[in-house]
Scaffold this motif. Structure first.
Motif, PDB file in Angstrom:
ATOM      1  N   THR A  39      -1.073   0.037  -3.888  1.00  0.00           N
ATOM      2  CA  THR A  39      -0.137  -0.609  -4.817  1.00  0.00           C
ATOM      3  C   THR A  39      -0.106  -2.101  -4.528  1.00  0.00           C
ATOM      4  OG1 THR A  39       1.222   1.371  -4.803  1.00  0.00           O
ATOM      5  CG2 THR A  39       2.221  -0.616  -5.684  1.00  0.00           C
ATOM      6  N   ARG A 320       7.563  -5.419   3.639  1.00  0.00           N
ATOM      7  CA  ARG A 320       6.686  -4.333   4.076  1.00  0.00           C
ATOM      8  C   ARG A 320       5.208  -4.655   3.887  1.00  0.00           C
ATOM      9  NH1 ARG A 320       9.089  -2.113  -0.679  1.00  0.00           N
ATOM     10  NH2 ARG A 320       7.596  -1.673  -2.361  1.00  0.00           N
ATOM     11  N   ASN A 370       1.815  -1.418  -0.734  1.00  0.00           N
ATOM     12  CA  ASN A 370       1.810  -0.016  -0.315  1.00  0.00           C
ATOM     13  C   ASN A 370       0.370   0.430  -0.118  1.00  0.00           C
ATOM     14  OD1 ASN A 370       4.529   0.750  -0.154  1.00  0.00           O
ATOM     15  ND2 ASN A 370       4.670   0.911  -2.385  1.00  0.00           N
ATOM     16  N   ALA A 389       7.941  -4.594  -7.353  1.00  0.00           N
ATOM     17  CA  ALA A 389       7.999  -4.504  -5.890  1.00  0.00           C
ATOM     18  C   ALA A 389       7.907  -5.827  -5.199  1.00  0.00           C
ATOM     19  CB  ALA A 389       6.862  -3.587  -5.401  1.00  0.00           C
TER      20      ALA A 389
END
Length: 390
Positions: A39, A320, A370, A389
């Motif tokens: 992602t 992240r 991701n 995101a």
């Protein structure tokens, strides 16, 4: 006939062998797996406030030790420990009887001194008349004038003694010197206090507002001085004649059990010189502490942030997505050929699960957020866009 059967049997074996060989060849054929799916997201662009962050310690704006200013037996207590008291509220009473007696004696002495002054004034007036007729000598006249002057001076001394006695009597009622939260009583009722020393009876701490002290290093100090100059020029102040709190430089604070910086205050004070031993300067913020009950107590460790600038088009990416190795912190970016590239980055402010990327990427870079464990620099991936995101 036998030869014909044998020939047909051999042909069948050859055909079967061919089928087996074809089957083996099809099993050994390698089929490449599809690229791993990851992602990706474009960095978010927005205006971001730049902050300096510190740790600090809270300290009360006012603290007073309540001590016995006269000696005597502690007669009564008139407060509940731990409650808020106002300046001038009665806290203790020290036995007032000895001081009431001293005041009465001092007042009596003052009356006597006034009477003596009146008598000597009358004597002097009579002497003034007699000396005009030469009925008394100049020495007698001078003596009576001196007696009158001494008597008048005695009035001043006796009046001062009365005033002193009134003060001593007033000190038997121990009141709160400031408004704030009163501590427990340090001495029980019935004990002798103030004999030879000013006995500590209790303390009063002022909680509203609350100071927070923290230290600033030299590099950040220069940034803050630039901010102070800009704010002063914008508001038309002279920085040499304006204190920090008049400039209303905001200061945010959070406690150990709080998320973010919910407490809002202003920069209140800064020392006049840098500490050469530590390379820092002490600053102070002030916070209203208006919650009921007061949220801030003296001695708490705090997190502080001070705004020093604004970046209009900062690039932010999800925390992240950040990875790190021996070379430093980096992001994985997918290029036009869907190949993974490693980008070393410089991180800035953190904001609600995102982090400002000061250097290393551009606004149109597709950052992997991701599936990092599936991506390797130089490998091909199947990027799936997640526009929410970043």
């Amino acid at each position: 006939m036998t030869r014909f059967v044998h020939s047909r049997y051999c042909s069948f074996l050859i055909m079967l062998l061919g089928l087996l060989l074809n089957a083996c060849e099809s099993k050994n054929e390698f089929i490449a797996p599809p690229p791993p799916e990851v992602t990706v997201s474009l960095p978010t662009q927005q205006s971001v406030t730049e902050y300096l962050e510190f740790t600090g310690t809270t300290q009360s704006v006012g603290y007073a030790e309540v001590r016995a200013r006269v000696s005597g037996i502690l007669e009564s207590m008139h407060f509940v420990p731990g409650v808020h008291v106002e300046q001038g509220d009665l806290l203790f009473i020290i036995d007032p009887e000895p001081y009431e007696a001293e005041l009465e004696a001092a007042k009596a002495e003052l009356v006597s001194a006034k009477a003596e002054a009146s008598r000597t004034q009358t004597e002097l007036e009579r002497a003034d008349q007699l000396i005009k007729k030469n009925y008394i000598s100049k020495t007698d006249h001078l003596r009576r004038k001196t007696e009158r002057d001494v008597a008048q001076a005695s009035i001043g001394l006796k009046a001062a003694k009365v005033h002193s006695a009134e003060i001593q009597l007033e000190y038997t009622q121990v009141v709160a010197p400031i408004s704030g939260r009163v501590s427990r009583n340090m001495v029980d009722i019935g004990n002798l206090v103030g004999e030879g020393e000013a006995t500590l009876l209790t303390t009063v701490t002022q909680y509203k507002p609350m100071y927070v002290y923290f230290h600033l290093n030299e590099r950040d100090l220069l940034s803050l001085m630039t901010l102070r100059q800009e704010v002063a020029e914008k508001e038309g102040h002279d920085t040499d004649e304006t204190s920090d709190n008049e400039l209303n430089i905001p200061l945010d604070m959070g406690l150990a059990d709080e998320d973010g910086y919910p407490h809002k205050g202003v920069l209140d004070f800064g020392e006049s010189e840098l500490n050469t031993s530590t390379g820092t300067i002490e600053l102070r913020g002030v916070f209203a502490n208006a919650e009921k009950p007061a949220r801030l107590l003296p001695g708490l460790f705090t997190r502080l942030r001070l705004p020093i600038g604004q970046t209009p088009d900062a690039l932010l990416i999800s925390e992240r997505a950040i990875a790190a190795d021996q070379s430093g912190q980096y992001l994985l970016v997918v290029n036009k050929e869907n190949k993974v590239e490693k980008r070393l980055v410089t991180l800035g402010q953190r904001l609600d699960g995102r982090v400002v990327i000061e250097q290393g990427i551009k606004a149109n870079d597709k950052v992997i957020i991701n599936g990092l464990q599936k991506a390797r620099p130089g490998s091909v991936v199947n990027p799936q866009t997640d526009s929410t995101a970043g």
